[in-house]
Design a protein around this motif. Structure first.
Motif, PDB file in Angstrom:
ATOM      1  N   UNK A   8      13.930  38.555  15.195  1.00 54.24           N
ATOM      2  CA  UNK A   8      14.449  38.062  14.043  1.00 54.24           C
ATOM      3  C   UNK A   8      14.131  39.333  13.038  1.00 54.24           C
ATOM      4  N   UNK A   9      14.046  38.734  11.610  1.00 47.25           N
ATOM      5  CA  UNK A   9      13.837  40.047  10.593  1.00 47.25           C
ATOM      6  C   UNK A   9      12.271  40.214  10.821  1.00 47.25           C
ATOM      7  N   UNK A  10      12.252  41.569  10.348  1.00 43.68           N
ATOM      8  CA  UNK A  10      10.716  42.017  10.546  1.00 43.68           C
ATOM      9  C   UNK A  10       9.790  41.562   9.248  1.00 43.68           C
ATOM     10  N   UNK A  11       9.554  40.073   9.409  1.00 38.41           N
ATOM     11  CA  UNK A  11       8.535  39.516   8.425  1.00 38.41           C
ATOM     12  C   UNK A  11       7.097  39.939   8.700  1.00 38.41           C
ATOM     13  N   UNK A  12       6.338  39.802   7.550  1.00 40.48           N
ATOM     14  CA  UNK A  12       4.649  40.259   7.954  1.00 40.48           C
ATOM     15  C   UNK A  12       4.332  39.228   9.185  1.00 40.48           C
ATOM     16  N   UNK A  13       4.919  38.005   9.095  1.00 39.60           N
ATOM     17  CA  UNK A  13       4.317  37.146  10.435  1.00 39.60           C
ATOM     18  C   UNK A  13       4.990  37.976  11.718  1.00 39.60           C
ATOM     19  N   UNK A  14       6.216  38.393  11.803  1.00 38.87           N
ATOM     20  CA  UNK A  14       6.496  39.150  13.036  1.00 38.87           C
ATOM     21  C   UNK A  14       5.966  40.310  13.325  1.00 38.87           C
ATOM     22  N   UNK A  15       5.544  41.131  12.309  1.00 43.80           N
ATOM     23  CA  UNK A  15       4.768  42.135  12.678  1.00 43.80           C
ATOM     24  C   UNK A  15       3.528  42.137  13.119  1.00 43.80           C
ATOM     25  N   UNK A  16       2.891  40.940  12.504  1.00 42.07           N
ATOM     26  CA  UNK A  16       1.451  40.720  12.927  1.00 42.07           C
ATOM     27  C   UNK A  16       1.564  40.224  14.362  1.00 42.07           C
ATOM     28  N   UNK A  17       2.542  39.447  14.579  1.00 34.77           N
ATOM     29  CA  UNK A  17       2.809  39.094  16.132  1.00 34.77           C
ATOM     30  C   UNK A  17       2.740  40.236  17.180  1.00 34.77           C
ATOM     31  N   UNK A  18       3.278  41.419  16.687  1.00 35.82           N
ATOM     32  CA  UNK A  18       3.315  42.383  17.471  1.00 35.82           C
ATOM     33  C   UNK A  18       2.137  43.028  17.532  1.00 35.82           C
ATOM     34  N   UNK A  19       1.299  43.257  16.475  1.00 40.40           N
ATOM     35  CA  UNK A  19       0.234  43.872  16.492  1.00 40.40           C
ATOM     36  C   UNK A  19      -1.092  43.266  17.159  1.00 40.40           C
ATOM     37  N   UNK A  20      -0.773  41.650  17.176  1.00 44.20           N
ATOM     38  CA  UNK A  20      -1.819  41.062  18.087  1.00 44.20           C
ATOM     39  C   UNK A  20      -1.392  40.978  19.472  1.00 44.20           C
TER      40      UNK A  20
END
Lengths: 402, 381
Positions: free
Chosen positions: B304-316
């Motif tokens: 999906x779009x690179x929301x903060x939530x999405x970016x944090x998921x990937x960092x996690x």
């Protein structure tokens, strides 16, 4: 091992003078390249080890913990500890354990006069290079299940079987070995302790490479190898108790406090150089906690080792306490390896061999060399000499009576 | 949101696994080494099957499979650590090129062309974004100075993965308006490439740019103001792939360990029957389940779009992979006993590969910090 003579008056002043004497000797005798390689945990060549050991022997320090009549120094346990600690802090390599820490003490305790006269001086001077033949493909943690057999044939044993994980075996010309001499007896009771000349007909070996690439281990094969009966140490079928005493010995030194002290030195040097968020790591609050933990662990390990030495002097044995030393010594060393590796971050990427390439001209930290390999190498001590699980079993059974 | 694989995805997984098995079995035997196919041949085969660049968008010559496809490939290759070069030669450069190919800049056409050939397994490029003494900082110091209608690059890059055979380097550089990314031909005058081996056996390189002159129009993939975002996105995608590769490595290492423990007998019974060892295996399995969950979750949000939530998921996912991967691989070695330390057995390769990935793309500490900053940014918004 025979308890060395106690010297009651190893005072602070004498200790300081002794340390100065050691520092002077190392400054004069140890080549920079060897010191540097050792500091980085790189393995030294056979020639380097022999060269260094002979300098130590010439100074009377080749095996200071041996009795004086065999070349020992007659020091107290405290002085022996200071010697090792100071040598290590100055970047001096310890001599490979097989000669002075293993077969030496075994022969001193269990060998006959002829064996002592024949083997001890050559072991001290590294005219012979010893290796250990305990583990087999089917007998690792369960060492007593070993199957290499020695069948009596007149004044010889005929040995058939295989030994594996023989560290530095490629350098060795003698092996001290556990063999089965009675197949009917209960596992531990049918084992004898033999000294095998590796140049004998029927001996062969293959190298086994560590996963990071180095030739660390070997497998030896014995095909109708004839070993004179006079090369048996102790009685026939009494080898297990000799081996067990040696394993305890091995575990005392597997506290590896001097290695830990050396690694802590590397971590501190890097802490002054590597920058985290624009400042040296030594000033980074999170890293300071790591450094403090590692430094405290090294102190505790040193005191724990000194307690073991004291106990050895007073009671003549270390007992199951050696297992605690091994368990924690390994963990503390592994955490230090990890701290170095983590602090370096991307600068730990180059392989040891990369430092010989033109790209190395501007690698930032010379102390980064071999950081990954040193960490990988140290997976081994957690398995060798009785795995961590074997030590835990000994602690539960023999100390905690569980 | 769907975690379980579709039938098509299972088919792709099986195809990849069969191909790897076939190529590993056919690889030449060398004493004391686990067999591995030649990386170029593996890349070409995967390219022909549409798998290598299957994750890339169609406008960049890919199969449009996105995050789920990337997950399948990276995880499958992680299970067989054969040195495929997938992350260095396809994922990281592919992400930088695909974004340029989707844009409107002058670099659009050359980016689309190179990306399509990378997707097909016919070419490789290598991203040069890290610099000496800067750990994983994404903002370049290497400078691009205007020179007529072109630019001149001066500076240093380190830890460039898959340098050999790369036809171009994708180089981040500081311009007056911010960070840009340039397409630099591998044979550009003034560029010195010095390769070295990393500890896992992969080849890396340092690049020195001594007044390397580029005609800017075609060479600028991402202009000032877009470069930082493009680098961040490419790193995010590469770190997701790193998490997926590590997940595959963990799965394979634990499976191999348990198989061995069922076979190996000590004290008269299989190692697998000792409760102390069962507990450790159960702990590792549970750690891997958590990693698997966060990686699958991140795949969903990456699509999906690179929301903060999405970016944090990937960092996690990447941070947990760094930590869990190191733990599982160390334990896999130890639980094998001495044989675990041998090169021949190959379980140690998982540890080296997992560690090399985190040295290259960011270690657990760095990724945890990244995660927290994104979460804080989200809370402040």
């Amino acid at each position: 091992m025979n308890a060395p003579m106690k010297t009651p008056d190893f005072t602070a002043a004498r200790e300081a003078a002794f340390r100065a004497e050691i520092a002077e000797f190392v400054a004069d005798s140890l080549p920079d390249r060897m010191r540097r390689d050792h500091e980085l945990g790189r393995s030294l060549s056979r020639a380097d080890h022999v060269c260094w050991q002979r300098k130590l022997v010439a100074r009377g320090w080749g095996a200071p913990h041996w009795p004086e009549e065999w070349g020992g120094a007659g020091w107290s346990m405290r002085q022996l500890f200071v010697f090792e600690e100071a040598m290590s802090a100055l970047g001096a390599p310890a001599s490979p354990a097989f000669n002075t820490r293993m077969i030496g003490p075994i022969l001193l305790a269990h060998g006959d006069e002829a064996q002592k006269r024949r083997f001890l001086p050559r072991a001290l001077n590294f005219d012979d290079w010893w290796c250990q033949g305990y583990s087999e493909p089917g007998a690792g943690s369960d060492l007593a299940s070993l199957q290499t057999r020695a069948v009596r044939d007149g004044d010889h044993y005929v040995v058939n079987g295989s030994k594996i994980w023989t560290s530095a075996g490629q350098h060795a010309n003698w092996m001290f070995c556990l063999v089965r001499t009675d197949r009917e007896a209960r596992a531990q009771n049918g084992i004898s302790f033999l000294l095998i000349d590796l140049t004998s007909p029927g001996v062969s070996f293959r190298p086994i490479r560590h996963f990071f690439g180095a030739h660390v281990f070997n497998q030896f094969f014995f095909d109708d190898v004839r070993v004179p009966v006079e090369n048996r140490v102790g009685d026939e079928n009494a080898g297990w108790s000799i081996a067990k005493a040696l394993l305890e010995h091995e575990r005392l030194y597997s506290s590896r406090h001097t290695e830990a002290r050396r690694k802590l030195g590397r971590l501190r040097r890097l802490a002054g150089e590597v920058e985290l968020d624009g400042a040296p790591a030594a000033r980074d609050p999170r890293f300071r906690q790591v450094l403090a933990r590692r430094a405290m662990e090294v102190r505790s390990l040193e005191y724990a080792t000194m307690r073991a030495l004291e106990r050895l002097v007073e009671t003549g044995e270390i007992g199951a306490y050696a297992s605690v030393l091994k368990l924690k010594g390994i963990e503390i060393n592994q955490r230090l390896d990890e701290a170095v590796f983590d602090l370096l971050g991307p600068d730990a990427l180059p392989a040891d061999a990369a430092w010989e390439t033109p790209a190395a001209a501007d690698f930032p930290h010379p102390d980064a060399r071999n950081a990954a390999e040193a960490r990988y190498w140290f997976r081994g001590p957690a398995i060798a000499g009785g795995s961590q699980e074997v030590q835990r079993g000994i602690i539960a059974k023999r100390i905690l009576n569980m | 949101m769907r975690f379980a694989p579709t039938e098509d995805e299972v088919m792709v997984e099986d195809t990849l696994d069969r191909l790897l098995t076939e190529m590993i079995d056919a690889a030449p035997r060398r004493d004391g080494e686990p067999p591995a196919p030649e990386p170029g041949a593996l890349r070409a085969r995967l390219g022909q099957l549409g798998l290598w660049g299957g994750w890339l968008p169609e406008c960049a010559g890919g199969g449009g499979g996105g995050a789920r496809m990337l997950l399948i490939l990276a995880r499958g290759l992680g299970r067989r650590p054969v040195g495929s070069g997938y992350l260095g030669a396809c994922v990281l450069p592919g992400a930088l090129l695909a974004r340029a190919a989707a844009g409107q800049g002058a670099g659009r056409a050359p980016a689309a062309d190179l990306c399509a050939r990378i997707a097909a397994g016919e070419a490789t490029a290598a991203a040069a974004i890290f610099e000496p003494r800067r750990r994983w900082a994404p903002d370049p110091i290497l400078v691009a100075r205007p020179d007529g209608d072109g630019v001149i690059l001066t500076g240093e890059k380190v830890h460039v993965a898959e340098p050999s055979g790369a036809e171009a380097f994708l180089v981040s550089a500081a311009e007056a308006g911010g960070a840009s990314v340039f397409l630099v031909p591998a044979d550009a005058p003034g560029l010195t490439v010095r390769t070295y081996p990393a500890f896992d056996g992969a080849e890396m390189a340092r690049l020195s740019f001594d007044a390397v002159r580029l005609p800017a129009a075609a060479a600028r993939l991402h202009g000032p103001g877009e470069g930082a975002g493009a680098i961040e996105e490419a790193l995010r995608i590469a770190r997701f792939a790193m998490a997926a590769e590590t997940l595959g490595a963990c799965e394979a290492a634990l499976a191999q360990t348990i198989d061995y423990q069922r076979e190996r007998k000590q004290f008269g019974r299989p190692l697998a029957s000792f409760q102390a060892l069962q507990f450790r295996a159960a702990d590792l399995h549970s750690e891997i389940e958590l990693l698997r969950s966060v990686v699958l979750g991140a795949a969903e949000t990456l699509a999906g779009p690179p929301t903060a939530h999405a970016r944090a998921d990937i960092a996690a996912a990447a941070a947990m992979a760094a930590e869990t991967g190191d733990l599982v691989a160390r334990e896999a070695i130890h639980l094998h006993g001495a044989i675990g330390m041998t090169r021949e057995l190959g379980v140690g390769r998982h540890l080296m590969r997992i560690n090399a990935l985190t040295r290259w793309l960011g270690d657990a500490d760095h990724l945890r910090e990244t995660f927290l900053r994104i979460e804080e940014e989200e809370a402040a918004a």
